[in-house]
Design an enzyme around this catalytic site. Structure first.
Site, PDB file in Angstrom:
ATOM      1  N   SER A  45      25.806  36.848  46.095  1.00 35.77           N
ATOM      2  CA  SER A  45      25.062  37.962  46.687  1.00 35.77           C
ATOM      3  C   SER A  45      25.670  39.306  46.291  1.00 35.77           C
ATOM      4  CB  SER A  45      25.001  37.829  48.209  1.00 35.77           C
ATOM      5  OG  SER A  45      26.290  37.741  48.764  1.00 35.77           O
ATOM      6  N   GLU A  46      27.014  39.362  46.151  1.00 35.46           N
ATOM      7  CA  GLU A  46      27.660  40.582  45.662  1.00 35.46           C
ATOM      8  C   GLU A  46      28.878  40.250  44.802  1.00 35.46           C
ATOM      9  OE1 GLU A  46      25.380  42.386  49.079  1.00 35.46           O
ATOM     10  OE2 GLU A  46      26.744  40.672  48.988  1.00 35.46           O
ATOM     11  N   THR A  47      29.108  41.132  43.828  1.00 34.13           N
ATOM     12  CA  THR A  47      30.335  41.112  43.025  1.00 34.13           C
ATOM     13  C   THR A  47      30.940  42.510  43.079  1.00 34.13           C
ATOM     14  OG1 THR A  47      29.554  39.349  41.562  1.00 34.13           O
ATOM     15  CG2 THR A  47      31.291  40.775  40.708  1.00 34.13           C
ATOM     16  N   HIS A  74      31.976  41.508  52.794  1.00 32.46           N
ATOM     17  CA  HIS A  74      32.661  40.288  52.341  1.00 32.46           C
ATOM     18  C   HIS A  74      33.260  40.465  50.946  1.00 32.46           C
ATOM     19  CE1 HIS A  74      29.005  39.127  50.049  1.00 32.46           C
ATOM     20  NE2 HIS A  74      29.773  38.265  49.432  1.00 32.46           N
TER      21      HIS A  74
END
Length: 289
Positions: A45-47, A74
């Site tokens: 979902s995110e990097t 996160h």
């Protein structure tokens, strides 16, 4: 060109739990398109991309597979765990420069990470029927005395209270409608919660952000920070906990997650928010760009 990407599970309750995030160190030379490409290749979902900063210890940018976002809880927790594990930092308090502002991050001796978020902003109250229809539930399945409201501690989320875990687990959203409504209100998505819990926590949650390519997320730091502020505002707080919250998320996805939130309150106003938890399963891979 090969780029090394570290992967971890933030807010993990078990080895299988938490929310996976990618972390790229020394990302100053990467273009926006390269960062977006890497985030898409990793598929989480995110990097997070870590860079030099003139105003903080580190500058961190966050990309979903679709686009850049101002802040990600996160992925911040993941970033500082990787920096700690690889010997770039020791336990202590650090500043990170983000598009949501300069925020502090506390790295504890037990390797847990707590990140500062912005003090809460409470925005419009949203029509319950509009939200209920997009979730394929009725407004009568929502908690009567609590509003559906947009709250932000860095990112705008629509907080949606439902009556129990059974209702929450059964929700099958109309993701096109959730995306449309999220765009209409300039929000990331919905953070749907109930005050019931599995293990005595303050809330049990699900998070939907299809507008950003995330149908459901297993642990959401910014949303749970906003939720703790909302629960404090509306008096849904256990006084014995002294504004210490624990949120459950990810169980229906078989990724059990535990998100801790600490609020600093003066004269009934929240003036400080910290969100954090444990990190597990550090590994690394290479991505060709």
């Amino acid at each position: 060109m090969k780029v090394k990407v570290f992967t971890v599970n933030s807010f993990a309750k078990t080895l299988e739990g938490g929310n996976p995030a990618g972390v790229v160190l020394d990302a100053d030379s990467l273009s926006d398109e390269s960062m977006k490409s890497i985030a898409g290749e990793i598929g989480f979902s995110e990097t997070a991309f870590v860079m030099k900063s003139e105003s903080a210890h580190f500058k961190v940018r966050f990309f979903t597979p679709e686009e850049e976002v101002d802040l990600c809880g996160h992925a911040t927790i993941a970033t500082f765990y990787v920096l700690l594990s690889k010997g770039f930092i020791k336990p202590g308090v650090f500043l990170q420069e983000t598009k949501a502002g300069i925020l502090s991050v506390e790295v504890k001796v037990d390797s847990s990470i707590m990140m500062e978020q912005n003090s809460p902003s409470f925005y419009e109250i949203v029509n319950k029927k509009e939200i209920a229809d997009s979730l394929n539930i009725t407004e009568y399945e929502m908690i009567d005395e609590l509003p559906v409201q947009i709250v932000s501690t860095g990112l705008r989320d629509i907080l949606v209270p439902v009556k129990n875990i059974k209702i929450l687990n059964a929700i099958k959203p109309n993701f096109e409608e959730v995306s449309r409504i999220s765009s209409k209100y300039n929000t990331v998505g919905y953070h749907v919660f109930t005050l019931e819990s599995l293990f005595g926590s303050n809330a049990y949650c699900r998070n939907f952000a299809p507008l950003y390519g995330i149908c459901e997320e297993s642990a959401t730091g910014t949303s749970n920070g906003a939720l703790a502020c909302y629960l404090s505002k509306y008096g849904k707080i256990n006084k014995r906990q002294d504004h210490q919250f624990v949120m459950e998320q990810g169980y229906l996805m078989k990724r059990p997650s535990e998100i801790k939130v600490e609020l600093r309150v003066e004269e009934q106003e929240v003036i400080g928010v910290k969100v954090g938890g444990k990190v597990l399963n550090l590994s690394e891979k290479e991505v060709e760009i």
